[in-house]
Scaffold this motif. Structure first.
Motif, PDB file in Angstrom:
ATOM      1  N   THR A   1       0.912  -1.206   0.108  1.00  0.00           N
ATOM      2  CA  THR A   1       0.033  -0.119  -0.039  1.00  0.00           C
ATOM      3  C   THR A   1       0.838   1.330  -0.154  1.00  0.00           C
ATOM      4  O   THR A   1       1.798   1.381   0.729  1.00  0.00           O
ATOM      5  CB  THR A   1      -1.051  -0.093   1.124  1.00  0.00           C
TER       6      THR A   1
ATOM      7  N   THR B   1       1.435   5.672  -0.690  1.00  0.00           N
ATOM      8  CA  THR B   1       0.632   7.058  -0.790  1.00  0.00           C
ATOM      9  C   THR B   1       0.856   7.696  -1.982  1.00  0.00           C
ATOM     10  O   THR B   1       0.184   8.656  -2.250  1.00  0.00           O
ATOM     11  CB  THR B   1       0.947   7.999   0.576  1.00  0.00           C
TER      12      THR B   1
ATOM     13  N   HIS C   1      -1.376  -1.134  -3.980  1.00  0.00           N
ATOM     14  CA  HIS C   1      -2.691  -0.179  -3.908  1.00  0.00           C
ATOM     15  C   HIS C   1      -2.500   0.899  -3.227  1.00  0.00           C
ATOM     16  O   HIS C   1      -1.433   1.147  -2.596  1.00  0.00           O
ATOM     17  CB  HIS C   1      -3.400  -1.209  -2.575  1.00  0.00           C
TER      18      HIS C   1
ATOM     19  N   ARG D   1      -3.345   4.114  -0.954  1.00  0.00           N
ATOM     20  CA  ARG D   1      -4.323   4.233   0.394  1.00  0.00           C
ATOM     21  C   ARG D   1      -5.448   5.071  -0.082  1.00  0.00           C
ATOM     22  O   ARG D   1      -5.235   6.071  -0.675  1.00  0.00           O
ATOM     23  CB  ARG D   1      -3.207   4.914   1.304  1.00  0.00           C
TER      24      ARG D   1
ATOM     25  N   GLU E   1      -7.671   1.134  -2.121  1.00  0.00           N
ATOM     26  CA  GLU E   1      -7.461  -0.311  -2.163  1.00  0.00           C
ATOM     27  C   GLU E   1      -8.404  -1.325  -2.663  1.00  0.00           C
ATOM     28  O   GLU E   1      -9.783  -0.830  -2.739  1.00  0.00           O
ATOM     29  CB  GLU E   1      -7.227  -0.797  -0.722  1.00  0.00           C
TER      30      GLU E   1
ATOM     31  N   VAL F   1      -1.606  -0.330   5.507  1.00  0.00           N
ATOM     32  CA  VAL F   1      -0.946   1.102   5.883  1.00  0.00           C
ATOM     33  C   VAL F   1       0.475   1.006   4.989  1.00  0.00           C
ATOM     34  O   VAL F   1       1.152   0.274   5.161  1.00  0.00           O
ATOM     35  CB  VAL F   1      -0.590   1.303   7.240  1.00  0.00           C
ATOM     36  N   PRO F   2       0.905   2.262   4.513  1.00  0.00           N
ATOM     37  CA  PRO F   2       2.115   2.503   3.823  1.00  0.00           C
ATOM     38  C   PRO F   2       3.067   2.636   5.017  1.00  0.00           C
ATOM     39  O   PRO F   2       2.837   2.887   6.175  1.00  0.00           O
ATOM     40  CB  PRO F   2       1.995   4.085   3.282  1.00  0.00           C
TER      41      PRO F   2
ATOM     42  N   ASP G   1       7.610   5.036   0.673  1.00  0.00           N
ATOM     43  CA  ASP G   1       6.730   5.009   1.817  1.00  0.00           C
ATOM     44  C   ASP G   1       7.367   4.563   3.299  1.00  0.00           C
ATOM     45  O   ASP G   1       6.732   4.436   4.332  1.00  0.00           O
ATOM     46  CB  ASP G   1       5.391   3.964   1.597  1.00  0.00           C
TER      47      ASP G   1
END
Length: 128
Positions: free
Chosen positions: A11, A13, A50, A52, A55, A64-65, A115
């Motif tokens: 994941t 950002t 994905h 954030r 997803e 969470v990143p 990230d």
């Protein structure tokens, strides 16, 4: 019962920064699939991406990143990896150091992706 890892999900950002790091610095290949999905391919594995807040379902309970700690075995000598990372201007935060891998001792460097996931890149150490 389990043979190997097929893929994992990261994941992020910032999709563009993540793609640039994993393709430009680490040499992975970007793949698009499905309805606008992205993956980073290397060897016989891939990392699905994905963003954030966007997803795909199903997903981890708390995606969470910056929560991953990944170790990759390099396809080239670690000294060549170090040179490539330095050439890209990406900081190495530790190493090279000796560690214990899944199947052998390994020699590793550590860096962080955009990230702040911890990325370990390693080469097997020949048995003496």
């Amino acid at each position: 019962m389990i043979d190997h890892l097929d893929h994992l999900v990261l994941t992020t950002t910032d999709l563009d920064a993540t793609v640039q790091f994993y393709t430009g610095v680490l040499g992975m290949r970007l793949e698009t699939f499905g309805n606008g999905r992205f993956a980073l391919k290397f060897g016989a594995q891939k990392i699905n991406l994905h963003v954030r807040g966007g997803e795909f379902e199903p997903k981890a309970h708390l995606p969470v990143p910056g929560a991953l700690d990944l170790c990759f075995i390099a396809s080239i000598p670690l000294d060549a990896v170090i040179a490539r990372v330095k050439e890209s201007g990406w900081p190495i935060i530790e190493g090279p150091v000796l560690r214990t891998g899944a199947t052998s001792k390994i020699r590793s460097i550590y860096l962080r992706d955009p990230d702040l996931n911890l990325i370990e890149i390693s080469e097997p150490v020949p048995e003496s």
